[in-house]
Design a protein around this motif. Structure first.
Motif, mmCIF file in Angstrom:
data_model
loop_
_atom_site.group_PDB
_atom_site.id
_atom_site.type_symbol
_atom_site.label_atom_id
_atom_site.label_comp_id
_atom_site.label_asym_id
_atom_site.label_seq_id
_atom_site.Cartn_x
_atom_site.Cartn_y
_atom_site.Cartn_z
ATOM 1 N N THR A 2 40.010 81.536 28.572
ATOM 2 C CA THR A 2 41.324 81.059 28.968
ATOM 3 C C THR A 2 42.037 80.444 27.777
ATOM 4 O O THR A 2 41.450 79.619 27.068
ATOM 5 C CB THR A 2 41.179 79.991 30.077
ATOM 6 N N PRO A 3 43.311 80.806 27.532
ATOM 7 C CA PRO A 3 44.042 80.173 26.427
ATOM 8 C C PRO A 3 44.064 78.660 26.575
ATOM 9 O O PRO A 3 44.277 78.136 27.664
ATOM 10 C CB PRO A 3 45.446 80.761 26.545
ATOM 11 N N GLY A 4 43.797 77.937 25.500
ATOM 12 C CA GLY A 4 43.782 76.484 25.520
ATOM 13 C C GLY A 4 42.478 75.886 26.008
ATOM 14 O O GLY A 4 42.328 74.671 26.035
ATOM 15 N N ALA A 5 41.529 76.731 26.416
ATOM 16 C CA ALA A 5 40.247 76.219 26.914
ATOM 17 C C ALA A 5 39.422 75.669 25.754
ATOM 18 O O ALA A 5 39.499 76.144 24.635
ATOM 19 C CB ALA A 5 39.471 77.331 27.607
ATOM 20 N N ARG A 6 38.626 74.659 26.045
ATOM 21 C CA ARG A 6 37.707 74.115 25.043
ATOM 22 C C ARG A 6 36.506 75.032 24.956
ATOM 23 O O ARG A 6 36.005 75.506 25.971
ATOM 24 C CB ARG A 6 37.299 72.712 25.426
ATOM 25 N N ILE A 7 36.062 75.293 23.741
ATOM 26 C CA ILE A 7 34.928 76.181 23.518
ATOM 27 C C ILE A 7 33.929 75.507 22.587
ATOM 28 O O ILE A 7 34.225 74.485 21.978
ATOM 29 C CB ILE A 7 35.364 77.529 22.919
ATOM 30 N N ALA A 8 32.752 76.090 22.481
ATOM 31 C CA ALA A 8 31.739 75.637 21.524
ATOM 32 C C ALA A 8 31.615 76.706 20.439
ATOM 33 O O ALA A 8 31.932 77.876 20.674
ATOM 34 C CB ALA A 8 30.405 75.437 22.231
#
Length: 88
Positions: A2-8
């Motif tokens: 998802t755009p803007g989602a936090r990722i690792a």
């Protein structure tokens, strides 16, 4: 993703051919697996000295902290966590 989602990110700190091959192979093998007990992998980036892949960010505590709350081993939590690891 998802755009803007936090990722690792999982990064490869040094780039030698053998390490890069293993890193890419790890991504390719795991990216196709979808399971509730495993994080989802999104994209692999390799550019000169920078190598990383993006993955789902899971908020929570470490395995060790989960099975040893207050520095005492919790057998029930350990059994549950090990079962989930094996299933995954």
């Amino acid at each position: 993703e998802t755009p803007g989602a936090r990722i690792a990110l999982k990064t490869l700190p040094r780039v030698d051919p053998a390490e890069l091959y293993r890193f890419k192979n790890e991504f390719r093998l795991l990216a196709e697996i979808a399971h509730p007990n495993l994080v989802r992998l999104y994209e692999l980036f390799v550019d000169d000295d920078v190598c990383f892949f993006t993955m789902e960010l899971i908020e929570g505590e470490s395995f060790y902290s989960w099975v040893r709350p207050a520095d005492a081993l919790d057998d029930g939590r350990l059994r549950s966590a090990l079962h989930q690891l094996c299933v995954g």
